[in-house]
Design an enzyme around this catalytic site. Structure first.
Site, PDB file in Angstrom:
ATOM      1  N   TYR A 179      70.602 -75.754 -13.640  1.00  0.00           N
ATOM      2  CA  TYR A 179      70.947 -76.664 -12.552  1.00  0.00           C
ATOM      3  C   TYR A 179      69.803 -77.645 -12.264  1.00  0.00           C
ATOM      4  CZ  TYR A 179      74.922 -73.601 -12.263  1.00  0.00           C
ATOM      5  OH  TYR A 179      76.051 -72.893 -12.598  1.00  0.00           O
ATOM      6  N   ARG A 226      64.475 -68.991  -7.221  1.00  0.00           N
ATOM      7  CA  ARG A 226      64.890 -68.347  -8.464  1.00  0.00           C
ATOM      8  C   ARG A 226      64.591 -69.250  -9.648  1.00  0.00           C
ATOM      9  NH1 ARG A 226      70.442 -64.952  -9.540  1.00  0.00           N
ATOM     10  NH2 ARG A 226      70.006 -64.353 -11.710  1.00  0.00           N
ATOM     11  N   GLY A 310      74.386 -58.196 -10.631  1.00  0.00           N
ATOM     12  CA  GLY A 310      75.507 -59.092 -10.385  1.00  0.00           C
ATOM     13  C   GLY A 310      76.837 -58.382 -10.480  1.00  0.00           C
TER      14      GLY A 310
END
Length: 359
Positions: A179, A226, A310
């Site tokens: 990202y 992160r 997760g």
């Protein structure tokens, strides 16, 4: 696995153990980006994990890239997240909202304003993005101007303020997984020749300025970040200079005294060990695909203070109890990961119900 169950303090707040829930996109927000009412149930169900890092949440309309992801930049968004925070706090857990600007990893059709995606350079990610009309190539983004960079830093800080207003215990800045902030770090995505591109020292500037701005507004004890060094995803291909880039980044971040650093580990054990030395604070490590039997190994080895999971958390609302008592785990259903309703979201059975179904 016994190392998992000792208490820990993160950002000045106590955790009952060393296991946390990593951020996972679920694609179930309302059309305006407000978290769906079921989100309060979803996160409340998983509060036994102690630290819940909520799904990637856009800090602005420009930051959205996928359908039905939540935002944290309007009053309605704040009200929606307040319901989530209340549900999590009712069960004595912490909620950190992950601030995710996708950069080039999106499609204009998925944004409220349908504008061209923003990125450090006008280089397409080379991936397909799901839209209301099906899969489409992520288009070439617009290279961010200096004004765009300044505004995006302001957007991150304002979103962090709103997250705290919504009752969250903090935010996690997403500088990983292909990202926007990760794009600035990667030489193959960042071809700029100004103060935010070029050598590795300049490519870390934007993530550092975002982190500093967010920490200034809400306090460093409420901020995590992160990173995913060397992770090949979203068209990102970091090369031989990866250790140099991230060691410089982490050393500079460490000076901010943030609540934690969260690393998605891509397999370079020596690099992980070096970052552990460079980071002077709580370290959260996520190993995608980690086997159940290995969950506590990084804590036992002193590599991590907390480990995040997760899919295990997605499919098992009572994961802590299942691990402690060595009970079978529900399997996550990939068909219901993104979008849809309650199925595969808030209907995974707890141990007693699962045992009854098997019987």
């Amino acid at each position: 696995m016994a190392h998992l169950w000792s208490p820990f303090t993160l950002g000045g707040k106590p955790l009952p153990h060393r296991l946390a829930m990593a951020a996972m996109t679920r694609g179930r927000a309302l059309p305006d980006g407000t978290p769906h009412p079921d989100a309060a149930i979803y996160y409340g169900q998983r509060a036994g994990l102690g630290l819940l890092i909520a799904e990637g949440t856009q800090p602005s309309a420009d930051g959205q890239g996928y359908l039905s992801t939540p935002g944290i930049y309007t009053d309605a968004h704040v009200a929606g997240w307040q319901r989530v925070a209340d549900a999590v706090h009712e069960r004595k857990a912490l909620l950190f909202i992950q601030l995710m600007h996708v950069g080039r990893m999106g499609h204009p059709e998925n944004t409220p304003h349908h504008r061209q995606m923003l990125a450090p350079s006008a280089i397409a990610a080379g991936v397909d993005i799901f839209t209301a009309e099906g899969m489409k190539p992520a288009p070439i983004p617009r290279e961010m101007s200096s004004g765009d960079i300044r505004q995006t830093i302001v957007d991150f800080a304002a979103a962090a303020r709103r997250a705290i207003d919504a009752g969250a215990d903090g935010v996690e800045i997403h500088a990983a997984n292909g990202y926007l902030l990760h794009q600035f770090l990667a030489a193959n995505a960042n071809h700029r020749d100004d103060a935010y591109g070029g050598d590795s020292l300049r490519r870390v500037r934007f993530p550092l300025e975002v982190a500093a701005a967010v920490a200034k507004v809400i306090g460093p004890q409420h901020v995590g970040i992160r990173i995913s060094p060397g992770l090949k995803i979203g068209g990102i291909a970091e090369g031989e200079e990866t250790p140099e880039v991230y060691r410089h980044l982490v050393r500079q971040l460490s000076r901010l005294q943030l609540a934690y650093l969260h690393i998605t580990h891509a397999g370079d054990e020596d690099h992980l060990a070096s970052l552990r030395q460079d980071w002077h604070g709580p370290l959260v490590v996520n190993r995608p695909g980690r086997a159940r039997s290995d969950i506590g190994e990084d804590i036992a080895a002193g590599v991590a203070d907390v480990v995040s999971v997760g899919r295990m958390a997605l499919a098992n609302t009572d994961l802590v109890e299942r691990l402690k008592t060595e009970q079978p785990l529900n399997e996550a259903n990939p068909a219901t990961f993104y979008g849809g309703g309650a199925a595969g979201y808030i209907d995974y059975p707890m141990m007693e119900a699962a045992a009854a179904q098997s019987a």
